[in-house]
Motif scaffolding. Structure first.
Motif, mmCIF file in Angstrom:
data_model
loop_
_atom_site.group_PDB
_atom_site.id
_atom_site.type_symbol
_atom_site.label_atom_id
_atom_site.label_comp_id
_atom_site.label_asym_id
_atom_site.label_seq_id
_atom_site.Cartn_x
_atom_site.Cartn_y
_atom_site.Cartn_z
ATOM 1 N N ASN A 7 8.969 -5.958 6.433
ATOM 2 C CA ASN A 7 8.388 -4.643 6.727
ATOM 3 C C ASN A 7 7.131 -4.384 5.925
ATOM 4 O OD1 ASN A 7 10.300 -4.078 8.567
ATOM 5 N ND2 ASN A 7 11.433 -2.589 7.344
ATOM 6 N N PHE A 8 7.156 -4.780 4.664
ATOM 7 C CA PHE A 8 5.986 -4.544 3.837
ATOM 8 C C PHE A 8 4.782 -5.302 4.404
ATOM 9 C CE2 PHE A 8 3.045 -5.072 0.354
ATOM 10 C CZ PHE A 8 3.028 -3.805 -0.198
ATOM 11 N N HIS A 9 5.037 -6.518 4.856
ATOM 12 C CA HIS A 9 3.941 -7.302 5.417
ATOM 13 C C HIS A 9 3.350 -6.615 6.644
ATOM 14 C CE1 HIS A 9 5.078 -10.400 2.669
ATOM 15 N NE2 HIS A 9 4.112 -11.186 3.088
ATOM 16 N N ILE A 10 4.218 -5.975 7.412
ATOM 17 C CA ILE A 10 3.710 -5.285 8.600
ATOM 18 C C ILE A 10 2.911 -4.060 8.192
ATOM 19 C CG2 ILE A 10 4.422 -4.009 10.656
ATOM 20 C CD1 ILE A 10 6.860 -5.915 10.721
ATOM 21 N N GLN A 11 3.468 -3.288 7.263
ATOM 22 C CA GLN A 11 2.778 -2.067 6.836
ATOM 23 C C GLN A 11 1.403 -2.400 6.242
ATOM 24 O OE1 GLN A 11 5.889 -0.945 4.216
ATOM 25 N NE2 GLN A 11 6.678 0.665 5.549
ATOM 26 N N ALA A 12 1.366 -3.476 5.452
ATOM 27 C CA ALA A 12 0.118 -3.813 4.771
ATOM 28 C C ALA A 12 -0.929 -4.354 5.739
ATOM 29 C CB ALA A 12 0.389 -4.822 3.667
ATOM 30 N N ARG A 13 -0.497 -4.736 6.940
ATOM 31 C CA ARG A 13 -1.443 -5.322 7.886
ATOM 32 C C ARG A 13 -1.720 -4.433 9.083
ATOM 33 N NH1 ARG A 13 0.748 -8.634 4.967
ATOM 34 N NH2 ARG A 13 -0.300 -10.494 4.176
ATOM 35 N N LEU A 14 -1.386 -3.169 8.954
ATOM 36 C CA LEU A 14 -1.561 -2.280 10.093
ATOM 37 C C LEU A 14 -3.038 -2.086 10.436
ATOM 38 C CD1 LEU A 14 0.740 -1.299 11.641
ATOM 39 C CD2 LEU A 14 0.425 0.967 10.701
ATOM 40 N N GLU A 15 -3.870 -2.216 9.413
ATOM 41 C CA GLU A 15 -5.318 -2.121 9.607
ATOM 42 C C GLU A 15 -5.792 -3.075 10.708
ATOM 43 O OE1 GLU A 15 -7.480 -2.463 5.870
ATOM 44 O OE2 GLU A 15 -8.927 -3.740 6.867
ATOM 45 N N GLN A 16 -5.138 -4.226 10.783
ATOM 46 C CA GLN A 16 -5.520 -5.208 11.795
ATOM 47 C C GLN A 16 -5.280 -4.699 13.208
ATOM 48 O OE1 GLN A 16 -3.352 -8.774 11.063
ATOM 49 N NE2 GLN A 16 -4.433 -9.207 9.159
ATOM 50 N N PHE A 17 -4.382 -3.717 13.337
ATOM 51 C CA PHE A 17 -4.132 -3.131 14.652
ATOM 52 C C PHE A 17 -4.993 -1.898 14.860
ATOM 53 C CE2 PHE A 17 -0.481 -5.620 13.605
ATOM 54 C CZ PHE A 17 -0.102 -6.195 14.798
ATOM 55 N N ASP A 128 15.566 -4.451 7.053
ATOM 56 C CA ASP A 128 14.421 -5.211 6.576
ATOM 57 C C ASP A 128 14.902 -6.618 6.195
ATOM 58 O OD1 ASP A 128 11.928 -5.822 5.833
ATOM 59 O OD2 ASP A 128 11.783 -4.381 4.192
ATOM 60 N N MET A 129 13.961 -7.537 6.080
ATOM 61 C CA MET A 129 14.369 -8.899 5.738
ATOM 62 C C MET A 129 13.463 -9.483 4.666
ATOM 63 S SD MET A 129 15.569 -10.750 9.217
ATOM 64 C CE MET A 129 14.370 -10.058 10.298
ATOM 65 N N PHE A 130 14.057 -10.336 3.818
ATOM 66 C CA PHE A 130 13.272 -11.020 2.801
ATOM 67 C C PHE A 130 12.601 -12.247 3.394
ATOM 68 C CE2 PHE A 130 16.309 -8.997 -0.202
ATOM 69 C CZ PHE A 130 15.362 -8.287 -0.917
ATOM 70 N N ASN B 364 3.638 -10.399 -4.688
ATOM 71 C CA ASN B 364 3.891 -9.360 -5.688
ATOM 72 C C ASN B 364 3.265 -8.015 -5.380
ATOM 73 O OD1 ASN B 364 5.511 -10.812 -7.555
ATOM 74 N ND2 ASN B 364 3.696 -11.967 -8.131
ATOM 75 N N LEU B 365 2.476 -7.941 -4.324
ATOM 76 C CA LEU B 365 1.803 -6.678 -4.041
ATOM 77 C C LEU B 365 2.775 -5.490 -3.949
ATOM 78 C CD1 LEU B 365 -1.102 -5.689 -3.638
ATOM 79 C CD2 LEU B 365 -0.618 -5.588 -1.220
ATOM 80 N N PRO B 366 3.958 -5.669 -3.347
ATOM 81 C CA PRO B 366 4.856 -4.509 -3.243
ATOM 82 C C PRO B 366 5.137 -3.855 -4.590
ATOM 83 C CG PRO B 366 5.699 -6.309 -1.930
ATOM 84 C CD PRO B 366 4.518 -6.843 -2.681
ATOM 85 N N SER B 367 5.226 -4.645 -5.648
ATOM 86 C CA SER B 367 5.498 -4.053 -6.956
ATOM 87 C C SER B 367 4.341 -3.199 -7.428
ATOM 88 C CB SER B 367 5.762 -5.147 -7.991
ATOM 89 O OG SER B 367 6.878 -5.884 -7.611
ATOM 90 N N PHE B 368 3.124 -3.695 -7.214
ATOM 91 C CA PHE B 368 1.946 -2.936 -7.639
ATOM 92 C C PHE B 368 1.860 -1.627 -6.848
ATOM 93 C CE2 PHE B 368 1.102 -7.035 -9.273
ATOM 94 C CZ PHE B 368 0.287 -6.846 -10.370
#
Lengths: 489, 507
Positions: A7-17, A128-130, B364-368
């Protein structure tokens, strides 16, 4: 603290959409305008025919042919817009596919929902998944992401006028991996870079005016102050060129409006205040020019020569004016453009490359890091003296900045590489836990080595009698029973 | 309960469907309208030809009608697409579940400008340091590109460095990187290992002593893959005997030295030779799965010897077998391993430093981000740049004094990072004092020490129990050397004179 999850990866890449969506939206508006325009011109033409029913068929035919021509042109333009839309849509789909790829690199371990943070996120974190960092394919995915962020950075900061270095890199990378082309909005960023460069380097306002006009409505929604900044800059340029009359006229027409409160939205008081301050100053500029004016002379005040004594030119106010007319105004306008641009497309103000690089360097920076000039190609490093010739008692060779070279070992730490070491200088050190090699074994001279490595030296050292250990760094020989295991934790 | 990804997926599909439907609708309407116009044109042409008089004005009405319907339908389609766009915006970008500002994770800004650097630019100290750092970043990017086998842009990138001291790169080194570029290209795009294998051969020639010793795992992997490629060479699809023969000859020449250490893999791979292939050259998948699981079974025994890499690679090859050419990942991974071997040979670290840092950043970005979020809640965090009050409130002095700031050893990240990823990043032996919780600072005679930024505080070994601590901690425990103290771990009694300085040396 918090782990890298899907989920974090998706949230952090929303700009790409977000970016292609904004492009689609703008393109959509263009289609709408095109249709409205076409409709109007057709109604006009049809109206003409209708009004004159007595026209002979030959003239009517002529008019219909004109209509057809116009409509064909319309259809061509429409098709071009539709092609653009397809391109933007395909970017969104490619980016979705790109994120879908990492779904395969996840491990099924439920993410514990954070007890401190029980809000709406609790529900999403429950599915969510690791990510599986042991998976090489995930690491390759990150390699591609890194390259894309480099393209993003280089495209936005390009300084050459005969092309864009970021796009060159993208093309070179895409030769092996064509799908990268869909994963970065290089055309938009190239244009962004061009507008910025033309302002700051060539002092050319035409492109920024063009960009402003294209996005006028959207910019209004985000309380943009760009129009004022452009006009202000133009005014200063007129002053600088000593076109005083034009400057006054321009200011009356284009700047004085900004003194009115109605020009601003209620929430937009920040811009109003700063604009007013600037406006109050511009009158003084005229005097400044008069004092300073040497070439044209036409606007020289009587007694200006008297004024321009050092008494006057040394006042802080005078230097303020000088600053106003310096190249700084182009940089300020450039900054204003960047702020508006990033806000319009929902792009982060800091280059994403920096954000990740910061997190990476800060999490890898240890107190054992040093500037390792050997791990670069930009430095000529004098080779260390042979380990056999130095004083074994000397302490300085036991520091990592010496022993790696002496032992012929490579230090793989990225933060030690001279370039990144420099970049990481102002960052804090990561908080780490003890992590020492297995079986630390101390020799009588205080050096601690992994036991296995020492033992292997024992096996191959043919000239040694049994029971002796050689310090690989100092070449001193010790009896095995003088050495012992130590316990770091 | 749906995950973010599946919601995103369905929204993206909905969005793209609405685009396709509405825009093709608009295009169709316009085609129809144009057709009507052309029909009218044809009618008029007939009229003109026949010179009919008086003309009927019926056609004009139909023209107006068809234009109206074109316009009306187009607008309907536009409305449809507009609501499609708005739906996508609402469900994704205005959805709090997806909200995350990358800027809010930028907790400790780098001394790098967020604007394109200009040479004349900022004359301040900040400007100077930012330009200097920009140069370093470009160098890091150049090294990164060289290491991933992208040499062709080197000269262009060097031009980007706005330096008065032009950078020259040693030509022989450059040639070596060019060779790496060729080899990597061959492996990943052409699936041709010849150059890589030659490189290994040359390397072995230079080290005659290791001549008959077992191959490095990486080289053995290349031989395994080459064997498979020979066996399933696309040129010999119709000539199975020939391909089998060449693979067999290859194995004879190259596997013999590794038989002892890699018998499992070799035997499994050799089985491929005798398996029957059907007309398309494919073999039964089941047999492959069987074989691969059999050698994976031996994985555990081999873990001890540190040879798991070649086993899992062999099983990967077996599973792919005849479709090896479609498994891009096999070639990419192997080429990455090759790069790391090649860089080691050049005395450079085995991966791109920039990539390693970025990887740590991705992980590690999530921690920051989380840390900054918490700080923001407490009113201390970094404000976002979008906040208009920031620019005006930010004191200039602050940025000026921060710029040439070199972190002292007391400046630690205020949070600990999760250990789950630490296996990726083991670069230095790290010792944290169990008493003071301070991190050991090894002896380095660089700037930081010569400027007296810290007092030397080495590791000491306690004489009787061989537990370790930092000297300063023991000094305090012993009441500045005056008293006996007990080991923090096992309570054995020591004097301060019973401890001895020690130095970790990573081999």
């Amino acid at each position: 603290m918090s782990e890298a999850t899907l989920n974090f990866h998706i949230q952090a890449r929303l700009e790409q959409f977000r970016v292609p969506t904004e492009l689609i939206r703008a393109n959509f508006k263009s289609i709408q305008r095109l249709i409205e325009k076409q409709k109007k011109s057709m109604s006009d033409d049809i109206g003409k025919i209708k009004k004159n029913p007595k026209f002979p068929p030959a003239i009517k035919l002529e008019m219909v042919r004109k209509l057809i021509k116009g409509f064909e042109l319309f259809e061509k333009r429409l098709q071009a817009f539709i092609n653009k839309d397809e391109d933007y849509q395909s970017r969104i789909e490619a980016r979705l596919d790109n994120l879908n790829e990492i779904k395969d690199f996840t491990v099924f371990k439920p993410v514990q929902s954070d007890p401190e943070n029980k809000d709406q996120n609790a529900e999403i974190s429950s599915n969510d998944m690791f990510l599986d960092l042991h998976n090489n394919n995930l690491l390759n995915w990150y390699r591609d992401q890194t390259n894309l962020l480099l393209v993003d950075y280089l495209t936005k900061t390009n300084t050459r006028s005969d092309g864009n270095i970021g796009i060159m890199l993208l093309q070179s990378l895409a030769a092996q991996n064509p799908r990268l082309l869909k994963l970065v909005d290089y055309d938009l960023f190239d244009n962004f870079n061009k507008v910025y460069s033309l302002i700051v380097r060539n002092h050319d306002l035409a492109p920024i005016v063009g960009w402003f006009n294209e996005n006028r409505n959207a910019l209004k929604k985000i309380n943009s102050n760009l129009e004022f900044e452009i006009n202000y800059c133009k005014f200063l340029s007129l002053i600088e060129n000593e076109e005083i009359n034009e400057a006054i006229k321009f200011s009356q027409e284009n700047l004085s409006l900004y003194g009115n409160e109605e020009k601003y939205q209620v929430i937009d008081q920040v811009n109003r205040k700063s604009n007013l301050t600037k406006l109050k100053e511009i009158g003084g500029l005229l005097i400044y020019v008069a004092i300073n004016g040497t070439t044209s002379g036409s606007f020289l005040l009587p007694g200006a020569l008297f004024f321009s004594s050092s008494l006057m030119t040394n006042t802080p106010r005078y230097s303020e004016y000088r600053k106003l007319l310096s190249a700084e105004r182009w940089e300020n306008l450039g900054r204003c453009f960047i702020e508006n641009f990033t806000q319009l497309y929902g792009i982060s103000q800091n280059f994403p490359l920096f954000v990740y690089l910061l997190a990476g360097m800060a999490s890898l920076k240890t107190k054992s890091c040093y500037c390792n000039l050997s791990n670069s190609i930009f430095y000529d490093v004098p080779k260390e003296t042979d380990s056999r010739t130095f004083d074994p008692e000397s302490l300085q060779y036991r520091g990592p900045n010496h022993y790696y070279d002496l032992l012929g070992k490579i230090n793989h730490c990225p933060v030690c590489s001279p370039e990144l070491f420099q970049l990481a200088r102002n960052l804090p050190y990561a908080e780490l836990i003890t992590n020492i090699f297995n079986n630390p074994f101390m020799l009588p001279n205080g050096n601690i080595y992994p036991f296995e490595k020492l033992a292997s030296g024992l096996r191959y050292g043919d000239s040694l009698s049994v029971g002796l250990i050689v310090d690989p760094l100092t070449n001193q020989e010790f009896q095995v029973d003088q050495c012992h295991r130590v316990y770091p934790a | 309960m749906t995950s973010l990804l599946s919601t995103l997926e369905s929204e993206v599909h909905g969005f793209s469907d609405s685009s396709k439907k509405c825009l093709s609708g608009i295009l169709e309407e316009s085609h129809n309208c144009l057709n009507d116009l052309r029909l009218l044109e044809a009618e008029l042409e007939v009229e003109v030809a026949n010179d009919q008089n008086p003309p009927n004005d019926f056609d004009i009405d139909s023209l107006a009608k068809s234009t109206d319907s074109w316009y009306k339908n187009s607008i309907t389609h536009l409305k449809g697409y507009n609501s499609g766009i708005n739906k996508f915006l609402k469900n994704i970008f205005n959805n709090p579940q997806y909200r995350m500002e990358l800027d809010e994770a930028y907790t400790y800004p780098l001394n790098l400008s967020n604007y394109p650097i200009t040479t004349q630019g900022d004359k301040s100290k900040l400007g100077f340091i930012q330009r200097e750092n920009h140069e370093e970043l470009l160098k890091a990017i150049i090294l990164h590109l060289l290491k991933i086998g992208q040499c062709n842009l080197l000269n262009e990138l060097v031009k980007e460095i706005p330096s008065d001291k032009p950078i020259t790169i040693d030509q022989t080194l450059l040639n070596q990187f060019n060779l790496l570029n060729d080899i990597v290209n061959d492996i990943t795009t052409k699936h041709d290992l010849t150059k890589a294998l030659n490189w290994f051969k040359e390397k072995r020639k230079l080290k005659p002593s290791s001549g008959e010793l077992a191959l490095d795992i990486i080289e053995f992997k290349f031989h395994m893959l080459q064997f498979t490629l020979l066996l399933y060479s696309p040129n010999t699809v119709n000539d199975i005997d020939n391909s089998a023969l060449s693979a067999y000859m290859y194995s004879k020449e190259n596997f013999s030295s590794s038989m002892k250490s890699h018998l499992d893999e070799v035997s499994a791979l050799m089985t491929l030779l005798v398996l029957r292939r059907d007309r398309n050259g494919t073999q039964q998948l089941d047999t492959m799965k069987n074989l691969s699981s059999r050698i994976l079974a031996s994985l555990r025994d081999r873990e001890k010897v540190g040879q798991t890499g070649s086993i899992s690679f062999a099983s990967e090859i077996l599973l792919a077998s005849s479709s090896i050419h479609s498994k891009e990942a096999v070639f990419t991974n192997l080429s990455n391993e090759f790069i790391s071997e090649y860089c080691k040979d050049l005395n450079l670290s085995n991966d791109s430093s920039l990539f390693q840092c970025m990887l740590a950043g991705f992980v590690n970005l999530p921690s920051f981000y989380k840390y900054n979020k918490i700080q923001m809640k407490l009113g201390k965090g970094l404000k976002t740049a979008n906040d208009p009050t920031v620019a005006s409130n930010l004191p200039n002095t602050n940025t000026e004094t921060m710029v040439d700031y070199v972190s002292t050893f007391r400046n630690d990240l205020p949070f600990q990072l999760l250990g789950a990823s630490s296996f990726l990043f083991l670069y230095h032996p790290i010792f944290i004092c169990p008493v003071s919780k301070e991190q050991l600072i090894p002896l380095t005679d660089d700037d930081r020490n010569s400027k007296g930024m810290h007092e030397p505080n080495p590791v000491v070994v306690l004489k009787f129990c061989h537990h370790l601590a930092l000297r300063e901690s023991v000094w305090q425990l012993s009441k500045r050397g005056k008293d006996y103290f007990k080991c923090h771990y096992c309570y054995k009694r020591h004097k301060f004179s019973d401890v001895k300085e020690a130095y970790f040396i990573d081999l």
